[in-house]
Design a protein around this motif. Structure first.
Motif, short mmCIF file in Angstrom:
data_model
loop_
_atom_site.label_atom_id
_atom_site.label_comp_id
_atom_site.label_asym_id
_atom_site.label_seq_id
_atom_site.Cartn_x
_atom_site.Cartn_y
_atom_site.Cartn_z
N ILE A 12 -29.59 20.01 -32.40
CA ILE A 12 -29.14 18.96 -33.35
C ILE A 12 -29.19 17.82 -32.58
N ASN A 55 -24.52 24.01 -26.32
CA ASN A 55 -25.24 25.58 -26.40
C ASN A 55 -26.81 25.14 -27.07
N TYR A 56 -27.64 26.31 -27.29
CA TYR A 56 -28.89 26.23 -27.70
C TYR A 56 -28.70 25.46 -29.06
N LYS A 57 -27.86 26.00 -29.93
CA LYS A 57 -28.24 25.64 -31.45
C LYS A 57 -27.43 23.90 -31.47
N LYS A 58 -26.51 23.55 -30.50
CA LYS A 58 -26.11 22.12 -30.63
C LYS A 58 -27.11 21.31 -29.95
N GLY A 110 -21.98 29.05 -34.54
CA GLY A 110 -22.80 29.40 -33.40
C GLY A 110 -22.84 28.06 -32.61
N PHE A 111 -22.43 26.85 -33.15
CA PHE A 111 -22.32 25.55 -32.20
C PHE A 111 -21.56 25.57 -31.03
N HIS A 121 -20.73 28.78 -29.34
CA HIS A 121 -20.59 29.78 -28.62
C HIS A 121 -21.41 29.78 -27.06
N PHE A 152 -34.09 34.53 -31.32
CA PHE A 152 -33.57 34.95 -30.15
C PHE A 152 -33.39 36.53 -30.09
#
Lengths: 529, 161
Positions: B90, B84-87, A184-185, A187, A126
Motif C-alpha cells: 500500500i 509488514n509486506y501487505k502494508k 493482515g496489515f 501481522h 506466499f
C-alpha cells in the motif's frame, strides 16, 4: 469433585487431571468429536475459548481444545496428537466460532481441515507456514493470482489505526448480501518471535500487541507467570494494578465512544470525549512515569509506587470526568436522532452465545458475564460495582453499556484509591532474591534467572490465563521449558467478534456497516498479532 | 443476488474516517503550507497526534488553518506504525501516486523499530524501498517532536526551491 467423576464416567477415561477447576484430558483424533460433543451436551462446556495447535516434531501435530463452562467457571483442555498427513474434521458444527481458530491454525501451521481455507494474513503468493519449527522464510510464487473480493470496499479511513481493515461487500438493493474481510496489515509474527524468549522478555514485549490495552496484556502475562510460580503479590501492588486496569478500560471505552459518535456526526461529543481521552492518558502517564504503561508491570508486583500527590489529583479528575460524561450522556439519551441512528448492528443474544463472544458486546445482549465478577482476582470481590446489561444488542445498547462501564470503572478506581493499602509494591520473595544476588560480587544473570524459576519448583509445563480486558476476555496460553517459552498463543476477544460480524452484517444497510464495525471495538493488531 | 452492472463492479472505496476530523487538521496545516498530504498511519502515534492537536502547546494555532481542501494529488506521505509486506504494498502504491516533488515523512519508533525487523513478515527498513526525507523520532514522539518535525519539513521544502 463431582465433575471429575462425571467427566471420567462419561468419557470412560481415567486420566483426567484437575488443578483448580481446570482439567486436562488426552484423547485420540478418532474419538475427538464424541468427546467434545459429550463435554458440550452433558457437562455444560458451552464455550470453546481457544484451540492451540503445535508442531510437536517432524511427523506430528498436537491440538489443544480449551473448553469453558460459563456457568460454573470450570475449564477443560482436550488434547490430541495426530500425524501431519491426516485431515482433521472441523468442529464448527459444534461451536461456530471454532472456524476462526481453525483458520488461524491452518494459516500458521498448515494443519489440514475438511473445508477450504484461503490465506488471509499473508498474500496468496506466499508459500510456507510460519509456526512450523523448520520454517525459515516464505517462498514466493509470483504466478498466483490475488484473491478476488466483493464489489464494495468499506474501509474505516484505511489504513488509519488499530481498526485497520478492508471490508469487502456485495450488495443487494443497498443491503449487504455478502461480507468478506481483508486483513493482515498488522501481522508481525509475535507468536513466532516469542518462541525461545524468556518470561521477562515476553513481559517487556507483550504490550506491543495493542497500544490501547498494552497494560492489560502485560498484567495478564504477569498473572499467568505468578500463578505458575505460585507467588502472591503485595496488596498495594494489587491495588495499583487494579487502578491501571480500570484506567486503561476507561481510556479504551472512551476511544470506542469517540469512534461511534464521530461516525454519527456528533462532533461536539467527539471533541469533548477526545479531551477526556487525553486527560485519562495523562493520568496513566503520571501514575506509571512512562508513556507506555505496560512497562509499569513486573513479575511479583509493579515497578514504582504511586507518585506523591497523584491520588488527590486523580480523584479530582475522576469527579470531573464523571460529571462531564453524565451531562453529555443525559443529553444524548434524550436525543431521538441518536436513538434512531444507533438502532442497527443488532447482535442477538442466542447468536452471541453461539459465537462465544465476551465483553461489552455480549453484555449489551443481556448476558451477565464478566470475569471480574465471575472469577475475581485482586480486590475485585471487595469493591462494589455493577455489571451493566443491555436488552436488544443494538449499537445503542452497546453505547449505553460502554458509558455505564466507564462510570463503574470510575467507581472502582475511587474505592481502591480511598482504601489503597500500604506496604511493598513487589513481592518479598522476588525482591529479596533480587537484592541478594545483585549485591553479591559474582552476580550472574543467567544463573539468577534459572535459579529463580527452579527456586519455586513449579510445574510450568502448561499454563493459561484469562483476563477481562476492555474488549472482552483475552487468553494467553503458554508452554515452557524452565523459564523459556516454547509456544505462546494469545487470543484476542476481537477474533470471535470479527467472525460474528461477517455473518451479522448481512442485510444491514451499507451506511451502517462501518458504524457496526467500529462499535465492536475490535483491535486488529491484537487479532493479527 | 442482484446482477451488478459493469460500472458498479469497479471497487469503490468509501473513506469516512473515524479520526478524519483530527487528521483533517494536519491536512489543513499541510495545505496552508502548500503541501497536499496523504497518510499511512499505525497504532500509538495517532494518540499522540490527537493529544498534540488538542493541546495548548504553543504553535497550535499555526497548525489549524481554515483553508478549504483541494482535489490536487498529494505530494507528501506521512507513515506511522509497523510495516509488514501487505502494508508495504500500500505504501509503495501511495508513493507512486504522489505528485511533483515527493516528500515522505515517517513518524514514531515503529517505522524504525529493530525488534519487528526480526519478524518473518517484516520487509526490513522502509528506506530500502522508498526514499524517506524526514523521520520524526520518539515512540511515541512528543508534541514538540511532531511540531519540530513539521517545521523541519517546511524548511526542507523551502530549501529545495
Amino acid at each position: 469433585m463431582n465433575l471429575i467423576n462425571e467427566v471420567n464416567n462419561l468419557l470412560h477415561l481415567h486420566d483426567v487431571t484437575w488443578v483448580n477447576n481446570r482439567g486436562h484430558v488426552e484423547t485420540h483424533l478418532d474419538k475427538l468429536e464424541t468427546v467434545l460433543l459429550c463435554c458440550k451436551e452433558n457437562l455444560g462446556f458451552h464455550w470453546i475459548s481457544d484451540i492451540i495447535g503445535n508442531d510437536i516434531d517432524e511427523e506430528n501435530y498436537s491440538l489443544k481444545y480449551l473448553l469453558k463452562n460459563p456457568e460454573e467457571g470450570n475449564s477443560l483442555v482436550v488434547t490430541c496428537l495426530f500425524n501431519k498427513t491426516i485431515t482433521v474434521k472441523s468442529i464448527a458444527p459444534l461451536w461456530r466460532h471454532a472456524v476462526e481458530f481453525e483458520k488461524e491454525i491452518h494459516e500458521m501451521l498448515g494443519v489440514k481441515f475438511d473445508f477450504y481455507i484461503p490465506r488471509y494474513l499473508f498474500s496468496e503468493k506466499f508459500k510456507g507456514f510460519p509456526l512450523l519449527k523448520n520454517f525459515k522464510d516464505f517462498e514466493v510464487d509470483e504466478s498466483v493470482e490475488p484473491k478476488e473480493f466483493g464489489s464494495f470496499i468499506v474501509s474505516p479511513r484505511f489504513p488509519l489505526n488499530e481498526q485497520d481493515i478492508k471490508i469487502h461487500l456485495d450488495l443487494n438493493n443497498d443491503k449487504v448480501s455478502l461480507c468478506d474481510i481483508e486483513m493482515g496489515f498488522h501481522h508481525f509474527g509475535f507468536e513466532k518471535n516469542a518462541e525461545g524468549k524468556s518470561v521477562d522478555q515476553i513481559l517487556n514485549s507483550i504490550g506491543i500487541l495493542s497500544s490501547k490495552t498494552s497494560a492489560m496484556w502485560t498484567m495478564s502475562w504477569a498473572h499467568l507467570v505468578e500463578q505458575g510460580l505460585n507467588i502472591s503479590i503485595p496488596d498495594k501492588a494489587m491495588g495499583i494494578r487494579m487502578i491501571l486496569n480500570e484506567l486503561t478500560r476507561v481510556k479504551d471505552h472512551l476511544y470506542t465512544l469517540i469512534l461511534i459518535s464521530y461516525q454519527c456526526g456528533y462532533e461536539d461529543f467527539v471533541s469533548s470525549l477526545t479531551i477526556w481521552y487525553r486527560k485519562t492518558l495523562e493520568q496513566i502517564t503520571l501514575l506509571t512515569n512512562n508513556k507506555n504503561s505496560s512497562f509499569h508491570i513486573t513479575i511479583g508486583g509493579v515497578r514504582s509506587d504511586i507518585p506523591s500527590g497523584w491520588i488527590s489529583n486523580c480523584l479530582e479528575f475522576l469527579g470531573s470526568l464523571e460529571k462531564e460524561l453524565l451531562t453529555e450522556y443525559k443529553f444524548l439519551t434524550k436525543s431521538s436522532f441518536w436513538y434512531d441512528r444507533l438502532q442497527c448492528g443488532t447482535i442477538e443474544r442466542k447468536k452471541a452465545m453461539e459465537w462465544g463472544i465476551t465483553g461489552p458486546a455480549l453484555r449489551a445482549c443481556g448476558v451477565n458475564y464478566d470475569l471480574r465478577k465471575r472469577d475475581p482476582i485482586y480486590f475485585y470481590k471487595d469493591v462494589s460495582f455493577e455489571i451493566p446489561l443491555g436488552i436488544n444488542g443494538h449499537i445503542y445498547d452497546r453505547f449505553l453499556v460502554l458509558v455505564e462501564e466507564v462510570f463503574q470503572s470510575l467507581k472502582i478506581i475511587s474505592q481502591v484509591l480511598e482504601n489503597i493499602p500500604t506496604g511493598n509494591i513487589i513481592s518479598e520473595d522476588i525482591n529479596s532474591f533480587y537484592n541478594i544476588n545483585k549485591n553479591s560480587d559474582e552476580f550472574d544473570e543467567s544463573k539468577y534467572k534459572s535459579s529463580i524459576y527452579s527456586k519455586y519448583n513449579v510445574d510450568f509445563s502448561n499454563s493459561w490465563s484469562e483476563w477481562e480486558s476492555s474488549g472482552g476476555v483475552c487468553h494467553i496460553n503458554a508452554s515452557f521449558d524452565q523459564d523459556i517459552v516454547t509456544r505462546l498463543k494469545v487470543t484476542s476477544p476481537g477474533q470471535k467478534l470479527m467472525g460474528l460480524f461477517t455473518h451479522e452484517v448481512i442485510n444491514e444497510k451499507l451506511e451502517d456497516v462501518e458504524l457496526f464495525w467500529l462499535s465492536l471495538g475490535v483491535k486488529m493488531s491484537e487479532v493479527e498479532k | 443476488m442482484k446482477n451488478i452492472s459493469n460500472e458498479e463492479k469497479s471497487p469503490k472505496i468509501i473513506k469516512i474516517g473515524a479520526f478524519a476530523k483530527i487528521l483533517n487538521k494536519v491536512e489543513k496545516w499541510a495545505e496552508s503550507n502548500f503541501f497536499i498530504p496523504t497518510f499511512i498511519t499505525g497504532t500509538s502515534t495517532i494518540d499522540e497526534l490527537i493529544c498534540f492537536l488538542n493541546s495548548d502547546v504553543e504553535g497550535q494555532e499555526c497548525l489549524i488553518s481554515t483553508k478549504e481542501s483541494s482535489n490536487l494529488r498529494p505530494d507528501i506521505l506521512f507513515i506511522c506504525g509497523s510495516i509488514n509486506y501487505k502494508k508495504l504494498e500500500i505504501i509503495k502504491d501511495q508513493y507512486h501516486k504522489l505528485d511533483g516533488k515527493k516528500y515522505v515523512v515517517t513518524i514514531g519508533g515503529m517505522t524504525k523499530n529493530i525488534m519487528k525487523y526480526n519478524s518473518y513478515n517484516s520487509p526490513g527498513k522502509l528506506e530500502d524501498f522508498i526514499p524517506v526525507d524526514l523521520h520524526i523520532y520518539g515512540n511515541p514522539p512528543s508534541k514538540l517532536d511532531i511540531l519540530n518535525g513539521l517545521r523541519r519539513l517546511k524548511d526542507l521544502r523551502n530549501e529545495s526551491y
